[in-house]
Write a protein that holds these residues in place. Structure first.
Motif, mmCIF file in Angstrom:
data_model
loop_
_atom_site.group_PDB
_atom_site.id
_atom_site.type_symbol
_atom_site.label_atom_id
_atom_site.label_comp_id
_atom_site.label_asym_id
_atom_site.label_seq_id
_atom_site.Cartn_x
_atom_site.Cartn_y
_atom_site.Cartn_z
ATOM 1 N N GLY A 24 0.632 -1.253 20.687
ATOM 2 C CA GLY A 24 -0.602 -0.691 20.739
ATOM 3 C C GLY A 24 -1.376 -1.021 22.004
ATOM 4 O O GLY A 24 -2.007 -0.296 22.701
ATOM 5 N N LEU A 25 -1.459 -2.522 21.964
ATOM 6 C CA LEU A 25 -2.252 -3.054 22.933
ATOM 7 C C LEU A 25 -1.795 -2.925 24.319
ATOM 8 O O LEU A 25 -2.570 -2.903 25.334
ATOM 9 C CB LEU A 25 -2.407 -4.724 22.622
ATOM 10 N N GLY A 85 -5.265 -9.977 15.274
ATOM 11 C CA GLY A 85 -5.343 -8.925 16.040
ATOM 12 C C GLY A 85 -6.627 -8.887 17.064
ATOM 13 O O GLY A 85 -6.422 -8.475 18.334
ATOM 14 N N THR A 86 -7.684 -9.825 16.817
ATOM 15 C CA THR A 86 -8.687 -9.830 17.775
ATOM 16 C C THR A 86 -8.480 -10.552 18.858
ATOM 17 O O THR A 86 -8.644 -10.391 19.885
ATOM 18 C CB THR A 86 -9.903 -10.416 16.736
ATOM 19 N N ILE A 87 -7.610 -11.670 18.478
ATOM 20 C CA ILE A 87 -7.485 -12.627 19.859
ATOM 21 C C ILE A 87 -6.088 -12.036 20.643
ATOM 22 O O ILE A 87 -6.431 -12.255 21.627
ATOM 23 C CB ILE A 87 -6.807 -13.888 18.887
ATOM 24 N N ALA A 88 -5.317 -11.343 19.884
ATOM 25 C CA ALA A 88 -4.256 -10.616 20.617
ATOM 26 C C ALA A 88 -4.894 -9.671 21.763
ATOM 27 O O ALA A 88 -4.678 -9.357 22.923
ATOM 28 C CB ALA A 88 -3.321 -10.102 19.799
ATOM 29 N N ASN A 89 -5.921 -8.897 21.074
ATOM 30 C CA ASN A 89 -6.784 -7.918 21.846
ATOM 31 C C ASN A 89 -7.405 -8.453 22.984
ATOM 32 O O ASN A 89 -7.395 -7.821 24.119
ATOM 33 C CB ASN A 89 -7.649 -7.331 20.835
ATOM 34 N N LEU A 90 -8.053 -9.651 22.668
ATOM 35 C CA LEU A 90 -8.807 -10.237 23.818
ATOM 36 C C LEU A 90 -7.960 -10.461 24.998
ATOM 37 O O LEU A 90 -8.349 -10.662 26.237
ATOM 38 C CB LEU A 90 -9.516 -11.622 23.207
ATOM 39 N N THR A 128 -4.747 3.258 20.104
ATOM 40 C CA THR A 128 -5.917 2.987 19.411
ATOM 41 C C THR A 128 -5.255 3.265 17.965
ATOM 42 O O THR A 128 -5.570 2.388 16.955
ATOM 43 C CB THR A 128 -7.265 3.730 19.349
ATOM 44 N N GLY A 129 -4.579 4.299 17.616
ATOM 45 C CA GLY A 129 -3.905 4.565 16.350
ATOM 46 C C GLY A 129 -3.005 3.324 15.966
ATOM 47 O O GLY A 129 -3.071 3.048 14.811
ATOM 48 N N MET A 130 -2.256 2.991 16.824
ATOM 49 C CA MET A 130 -1.143 1.906 16.575
ATOM 50 C C MET A 130 -1.699 0.585 16.292
ATOM 51 O O MET A 130 -1.542 0.163 15.245
ATOM 52 C CB MET A 130 -0.122 1.768 17.983
ATOM 53 N N TYR A 131 -2.828 0.000 17.111
ATOM 54 C CA TYR A 131 -3.294 -1.087 16.944
ATOM 55 C C TYR A 131 -4.478 -1.251 15.486
ATOM 56 O O TYR A 131 -4.313 -2.327 15.044
ATOM 57 C CB TYR A 131 -3.924 -1.667 18.196
ATOM 58 N N VAL A 200 -0.475 8.634 11.120
ATOM 59 C CA VAL A 200 0.991 8.318 11.705
ATOM 60 C C VAL A 200 1.518 7.037 11.772
ATOM 61 O O VAL A 200 2.473 6.657 11.309
ATOM 62 C CB VAL A 200 1.366 8.913 13.175
ATOM 63 N N PHE A 201 0.539 6.171 12.206
ATOM 64 C CA PHE A 201 0.687 4.636 12.369
ATOM 65 C C PHE A 201 0.202 3.686 11.388
ATOM 66 O O PHE A 201 0.573 2.426 11.575
ATOM 67 C CB PHE A 201 0.292 4.230 13.780
#
Length: 219
Positions: A24-25, A85-90, A128-131, A200-201
């Motif tokens: 997702g990211l 997920g916050t850190i990965a997103n960053l 967005t739906g995935m992450y 879906v995700f």
């Protein structure tokens, strides 16, 4: 469902959740690149990122990463705790958008630019739906919004969200970020798209139905 079966289901679902988070990211970063190359308008936060990029000479992706750091620091007084997920997103989104911009051909014709815009918005909805569905925590920018609402419960989500979006959009526009048809199209389309793709995700324990309320927009 017993606690043992819950634990087993969680264990089996973890690899899928991690894979879905990173997929997702990555898709989110690619979607941003398509919208940038469309030159038809960006999301509010990306108008800000592009404006800062033009003002500083830093790449778009590095601006996404570096502006995320002080935003994350604002979580401290708001008593927000970042998730994995916050850190990965960053980190991931910024690196991917730079890589995608390096290989994506600029949209030369209007038809190609419109195609880029449509593809970018659709991919953003899927991403967005995935992450969010992976349930590893919000991105720095969404966490700022939810943190303010939790810290000051008299403020509505709509008021906080609108204030942040208008502030970053105006700042980015003044710095040279692209505001246009794509900005409006994204604002109108992203809600319905995430509502479509999130179920879906959404990764939930077996036998349970969990309703997720996403915070839409840049992670």
């Amino acid at each position: 469902m017993t606690s043992q079966s819950n634990s087993e289901t969680s264990g089996r679902g973890l690899p899928r959740r991690v894979g879905q988070l990173f997929a997702g990211l990555v898709l989110y970063g690619v979607s941003m690149a398509f919208m940038v190359e469309s030159r038809l308008g960006l999301t509010s936060w990306d108008v800000f990122h592009q404006g800062v990029s033009k003002a500083t000479g830093l790449s778009f992706g590095w601006v996404v990463i570096l502006t995320g750091v002080p935003i994350l620091l604002l979580w401290i007084p708001l008593r927000q705790k970042p998730g994995f997920g916050t850190i990965a997103n960053l980190v991931v989104i910024g690196l991917v958008v730079d890589a995608a911009l390096a290989v994506l051909a600029p949209g030369d014709s209007l038809a190609m630019r419109v195609t880029y815009l449509v593809v970018g918005i659709l991919l953003n909805g899927v991403a967005t739906g995935m992450y969010i569905g992976a349930r590893f925590g919000p991105g720095p920018r969404d966490g700022l919004m939810t943190g303010i609402v939790h810290r000051f419960p008299r403020l509505s989500v709509r008021l906080v969200r609108t204030t942040i979006e208008v502030a970053v959009l105006a700042t980015g526009f003044l710095l040279g970020g692209t505001v246009g048809l794509g900005t409006i199209a994204y604002a109108l389309a992203i809600g319905p798209l995430v509502q479509l793709f999130l179920p879906v995700f959404a990764v939930t324990p077996r036998g349970r139905r969990v309703r997720l309320a996403p915070s839409l927009g840049t992670s």
